[in-house]
Enzyme design. Structure first.
Site, mmCIF file in Angstrom:
data_model
loop_
_atom_site.group_PDB
_atom_site.id
_atom_site.type_symbol
_atom_site.label_atom_id
_atom_site.label_comp_id
_atom_site.label_asym_id
_atom_site.label_seq_id
_atom_site.Cartn_x
_atom_site.Cartn_y
_atom_site.Cartn_z
ATOM 1 N N LYS A 160 -37.733 68.913 25.011
ATOM 2 C CA LYS A 160 -38.555 67.868 24.417
ATOM 3 C C LYS A 160 -39.959 67.971 25.000
ATOM 4 C CE LYS A 160 -38.552 63.834 27.305
ATOM 5 N NZ LYS A 160 -38.263 62.459 27.557
ATOM 6 N N GLU B 12 -36.406 52.525 34.419
ATOM 7 C CA GLU B 12 -36.702 53.488 35.483
ATOM 8 C C GLU B 12 -37.518 52.792 36.570
ATOM 9 O OE1 GLU B 12 -37.381 57.729 33.679
ATOM 10 O OE2 GLU B 12 -38.683 56.323 32.638
ATOM 11 N N ASP C 276 -42.000 59.197 24.294
ATOM 12 C CA ASP C 276 -41.298 59.867 25.387
ATOM 13 C C ASP C 276 -39.829 59.447 25.487
ATOM 14 O OD1 ASP C 276 -41.354 61.594 27.721
ATOM 15 O OD2 ASP C 276 -41.074 59.762 28.897
ATOM 16 N N ASP D 273 -31.507 67.146 24.170
ATOM 17 C CA ASP D 273 -31.798 65.785 24.628
ATOM 18 C C ASP D 273 -30.773 65.545 25.724
ATOM 19 O OD1 ASP D 273 -31.794 63.074 25.161
ATOM 20 O OD2 ASP D 273 -32.344 62.524 23.128
ATOM 21 N N HIS D 274 -31.227 65.596 26.986
ATOM 22 C CA HIS D 274 -30.230 65.637 28.059
ATOM 23 C C HIS D 274 -29.396 64.360 28.131
ATOM 24 C CE1 HIS D 274 -33.525 63.689 30.300
ATOM 25 N NE2 HIS D 274 -32.567 63.153 31.031
ATOM 26 N N ARG E 227 -45.825 83.505 33.793
ATOM 27 C CA ARG E 227 -47.010 84.361 34.013
ATOM 28 C C ARG E 227 -47.225 84.732 35.469
ATOM 29 N NH1 ARG E 227 -51.220 80.352 31.648
ATOM 30 N NH2 ARG E 227 -49.897 79.225 33.079
ATOM 31 N N LYS F 240 -41.070 52.071 32.731
ATOM 32 C CA LYS F 240 -41.247 52.683 34.049
ATOM 33 C C LYS F 240 -41.623 51.610 35.056
ATOM 34 C CE LYS F 240 -42.297 57.337 32.668
ATOM 35 N NZ LYS F 240 -41.019 57.827 33.233
ATOM 36 N N LYS G 231 -24.843 63.496 29.016
ATOM 37 C CA LYS G 231 -24.306 62.638 30.070
ATOM 38 C C LYS G 231 -22.854 62.295 29.768
ATOM 39 C CE LYS G 231 -28.611 60.356 31.412
ATOM 40 N NZ LYS G 231 -28.719 60.561 32.841
ATOM 41 N N HIS H 267 -34.328 59.594 23.259
ATOM 42 C CA HIS H 267 -33.154 59.144 24.017
ATOM 43 C C HIS H 267 -32.558 57.837 23.480
ATOM 44 C CE1 HIS H 267 -34.353 62.282 26.631
ATOM 45 N NE2 HIS H 267 -35.285 61.623 27.279
HETATM 46 P P1 NAP Z 1 -44.230 72.958 34.191
HETATM 47 O O1 NAP Z 1 -43.757 72.609 35.560
HETATM 48 O O2 NAP Z 1 -45.653 72.812 33.856
HETATM 49 O O3 NAP Z 1 -43.770 74.445 33.903
HETATM 50 C C1 NAP Z 1 -44.257 75.189 32.811
HETATM 51 C C2 NAP Z 1 -43.755 76.607 32.923
HETATM 52 O O4 NAP Z 1 -44.306 77.362 31.849
HETATM 53 C C3 NAP Z 1 -44.151 77.303 34.209
HETATM 54 O O5 NAP Z 1 -43.085 78.094 34.653
HETATM 55 C C4 NAP Z 1 -45.320 78.175 33.773
HETATM 56 O O6 NAP Z 1 -45.368 79.249 34.647
HETATM 57 C C5 NAP Z 1 -44.869 78.569 32.374
HETATM 58 N N1 NAP Z 1 -45.940 78.986 31.487
HETATM 59 C C6 NAP Z 1 -47.088 78.309 31.202
HETATM 60 N N2 NAP Z 1 -47.835 79.018 30.341
HETATM 61 C C7 NAP Z 1 -47.157 80.160 30.075
HETATM 62 C C8 NAP Z 1 -47.408 81.285 29.264
HETATM 63 N N3 NAP Z 1 -48.522 81.405 28.540
HETATM 64 N N4 NAP Z 1 -46.494 82.262 29.234
HETATM 65 C C9 NAP Z 1 -45.352 82.176 29.958
HETATM 66 N N5 NAP Z 1 -45.061 81.138 30.739
HETATM 67 C C10 NAP Z 1 -45.947 80.124 30.802
HETATM 68 O O7 NAP Z 1 -43.428 72.107 33.096
HETATM 69 P P2 NAP Z 1 -41.963 71.484 33.211
HETATM 70 O O8 NAP Z 1 -42.071 70.116 33.768
HETATM 71 O O9 NAP Z 1 -41.045 72.462 33.855
HETATM 72 O O10 NAP Z 1 -41.583 71.288 31.672
HETATM 73 C C11 NAP Z 1 -41.182 72.355 30.845
HETATM 74 C C12 NAP Z 1 -40.784 71.797 29.493
HETATM 75 O O11 NAP Z 1 -39.683 70.907 29.672
HETATM 76 C C13 NAP Z 1 -41.871 70.965 28.812
HETATM 77 O O12 NAP Z 1 -41.763 71.115 27.418
HETATM 78 C C14 NAP Z 1 -41.520 69.535 29.190
HETATM 79 O O13 NAP Z 1 -41.996 68.601 28.254
HETATM 80 C C15 NAP Z 1 -40.007 69.619 29.168
HETATM 81 N N6 NAP Z 1 -39.358 68.602 29.997
HETATM 82 C C16 NAP Z 1 -39.588 68.563 31.328
HETATM 83 C C17 NAP Z 1 -38.962 67.606 32.105
HETATM 84 C C18 NAP Z 1 -39.151 67.544 33.590
HETATM 85 O O14 NAP Z 1 -38.518 66.689 34.210
HETATM 86 N N7 NAP Z 1 -39.953 68.385 34.186
HETATM 87 C C19 NAP Z 1 -38.095 66.675 31.505
HETATM 88 C C20 NAP Z 1 -37.878 66.755 30.136
HETATM 89 C C21 NAP Z 1 -38.513 67.726 29.393
HETATM 90 P P3 NAP Z 1 -46.673 80.162 34.918
HETATM 91 O O15 NAP Z 1 -47.803 79.222 35.200
HETATM 92 O O16 NAP Z 1 -46.234 80.992 36.059
HETATM 93 O O17 NAP Z 1 -46.868 80.928 33.676
#
Ligand code: NAP
Length: 484
Positions: free
Chosen positions: A148, A216, A235, A177-178, A51, A331, A182, A240
């Site tokens: 996930k 972790e 989680d 599932d990363h 967005r 953790k 691995k 995993h």
């Molecule tokens: P994040 O940092 O909160 O990023 C969310 C993204 O979604 C942002 O780019 C946000 O950008 C976008 N977004 C939010 N609402 C939106 C909408 N209505 N339309 C379009 N884009 C939208 O989350 P994240 O940590 O990257 O995680 C993303 C996914 O990966 C989640 O499902 C999380 O559970 C999973 N995950 C993350 C990790 C990790 O290490 N981070 C690990 C495993 C799994 P804008 O605000 O600019 O729209």
């Protein structure tokens, strides 16, 4: 031993959530590395969507900063970096509205592979699938990658599977599932099914028990909100650790192909017995010195969510009846240490007498750090003084055994994204697998929620609560050390 790079066909990849943490920390750096390795051909297009209002030039700057921040190899190569960044596009788009969708649809090529990576919160998985269909982007060449968590229980996972199935066939859905990407996790299959040595012993007749540890050192970090609604069971264990359990316990698939491998994993999950409350220990880290504890991290003093879990599972089938599987994750533990240890039974009779001690072989598969395997074997202690026995490891650290190329192996996200483009689902979870895993974890979680019991406290930097040690001790066994 140079690893071969086989280029994939040119493709379009859309990263929804392209401004988010996962995209900047993992997905874009992974794509950059594959680009540098020569796996992506000219004409490949990467589009990020979110967005936040910005143009492609501003997005390229954001990604350039991410490549530096997350210390991506090759990031210093100015030519490669410029060429990669120039190929990035950004579309301002709302997953729940109409903004940006026509622009995105116009960018997509008609007759080539299109991958849509849902790197957004789970509430947006359904709306994204709907919109892709509505704007004509869900043709046969399309595939979606879903992060996930895939649901928070059986009911929500089922509902999500149904929503996605409205517009995409199962062969188009890649539930990531990363852990499965691995190198060592895949090596687990190579070790088991590529060698004659282990498989005949891989059963309850020879294996005393199996330990799976994912420890972790980090706390809940920036994911406090999400974590305090999930906990370690949802989680880590449901996905995993269950996947690791499946790979270690499954029957040999007839072929290394997606259906055969996933069928065998599913059978393992379905053969798991329900876990009795006495066989589970939940923990929550408390602060030590100036380091805050879990409750401060999530800003919820009354939280009864677990940041640690240890449990004993049983698989009721011919191969494993009688061999317990001990799973442990947490953790803020002493060290970042993930491994699977297959602990074999003692020799039935020691010809060396009682003073030679009791010895057993342990096969350890190290996921991190120092990816590799070692096999503990018993030998004679060197020197005079009779036949005294000692256990030593036959150690194979991959970077030592395979040379410098082993250090340059693709990370999990690199491998998995390229698998999506190649259309290989072997390392992704099928819908029925995810549902079966929730069906096993749901009653455990429901029990806790009904009891309202608080988890046991453990010190940050420890090996978890004392009660987790007791879970093993009462069976006459002990956890392997979580080593620094
Ligand atoms: P994040 O940092 O909160 O990023 C969310 C993204 O979604 C942002 O780019 C946000 O950008 C976008 N977004 C939010 N609402 C939106 C909408 N209505 N339309 C379009 N884009 C939208 O989350 P994240 O940590 O990257 O995680 C993303 C996914 O990966 C989640 O499902 C999380 O559970 C999973 N995950 C993350 C990790 C990790 O290490 N981070 C690990 C495993 C799994 P804008 O605000 O600019 O729209």
């Amino acid at each position: 031993m140079a690893s071969r790079v086989i280029p994939v066909d040119p493709f379009d990849l859309v990263v929804f959530g392209g401004t988010g943490d996962l995209a900047r920390r993992k997905i874009l750096p992974a794509l950059f590395r594959r680009y540098c390795a020569g796996q992506m051909q000219a004409g490949t297009r990467i589009v990020a969507a979110a967005r936040t209002e910005m143009d492609s030039a501003a997005y390229r700057e954001m990604v350039a900063a991410a490549l530096d921040e997350f210390d991506t190899p090759h990031a210093h190569d100015a030519d490669q970096r410029r060429a990669f960044l120039d190929g990035l596009h950004y579309v301002t788009l709302d997953a729940t509205g109409t903004q940006g969708w026509e622009e995105l649809a116009a960018l997509m090529s008609r007759d080539r592979i299109k991958a849509y990576y849902f790197s957004v919160g789970p509430a947006l998985f359904g709306p994204l699938a709907e919109r892709l269909h509505e704007y004509g982007m869900s043709d046969d060449e399309a595939r979606i990658v879903v992060e996930k968590p895939f649901g928070r229980d059986l009911e929500s996972a089922r509902a999500l599977n149904l929503t996605l199935a409205r517009h995409f066939t199962e062969s188009q859905i890649y539930r990531i599932d990363h852990y499965l990407g691995k190198e060592t996790v895949q090596n687990l299959m190579a070790i088991r099914f590529g060698n004659m040595l282990f498989e005949p012993l891989w059963n309850s007749q020879y294996v005393d028990h199996i330990q799976i540890t994912v420890a972790e050192t980090v706390g809940v970090g920036g994911r406090a909100d999400y974590y305090d609604r999930s906990g370690a069971m949802r989680d880590m264990v449901q996905n995993h650790l269950m996947q690791l359990l499946c790979l270690i316990a499954m029957e040999p698939p007839a072929k290394f192909d997606p259906s055969a491998v996933r069928d065998e994993k599913l059978k393992v999950i379905r053969a798991l017995d329900p876990v009795v409350p006495n066989d589970i220990v939940r923990g929550q880290y408390r602060g030590v010195d100036d380091k805050p504890g879990y409750a401060e991290h999530v800003e919820n003093a009354a939280s009864t969510v677990e940041s640690f879990i240890a449990l004993k599972a049983h698989i009721s089938n011919w191969r494993w009846a009688g061999t317990p599987f001990y799973l442990r994750t947490g953790k803020r533990l002493r060290a970042r240490n993930s491994e699977i240890a297959v602990v074999f039974k003692e020799a039935p009779h020691s010809i060396f007498g009682a003073e030679a001690g009791r010895h057993r072989n342990i096969l350890t598969i190290r996921l991190q750090p120092n990816e590799g395997i070692d096999l503990g074997v018993t030998i004679k202690e060197p020197g005079p003084g009779g036949m005294r026995l000692v256990d030593v490891p036959l150690d194979m650290t991959f970077t030592e055994a395979l040379g410098p190329d082993a250090e340059d192996v693709p990370d999990a996200y690199e491998r998995l994204i390229m698998d999506v483009i190649r259309g290989n689902q072997t390392l992704f979870m099928r819908g029925d697998e995810v549902e079966a895993a929730w069906a096993w974890t749901d009653p455990i979680i429901a029990d806790w929620e009904a009891s309202g019991d608080a988890p046991f406290a453990y010190d940050s930097g420890s090996a978890g609560p004392e009660e987790a040690l007791a879970l093993m001790h009462r069976d006459g066994r002990r956890w392997r050390e979580i080593r620094l």
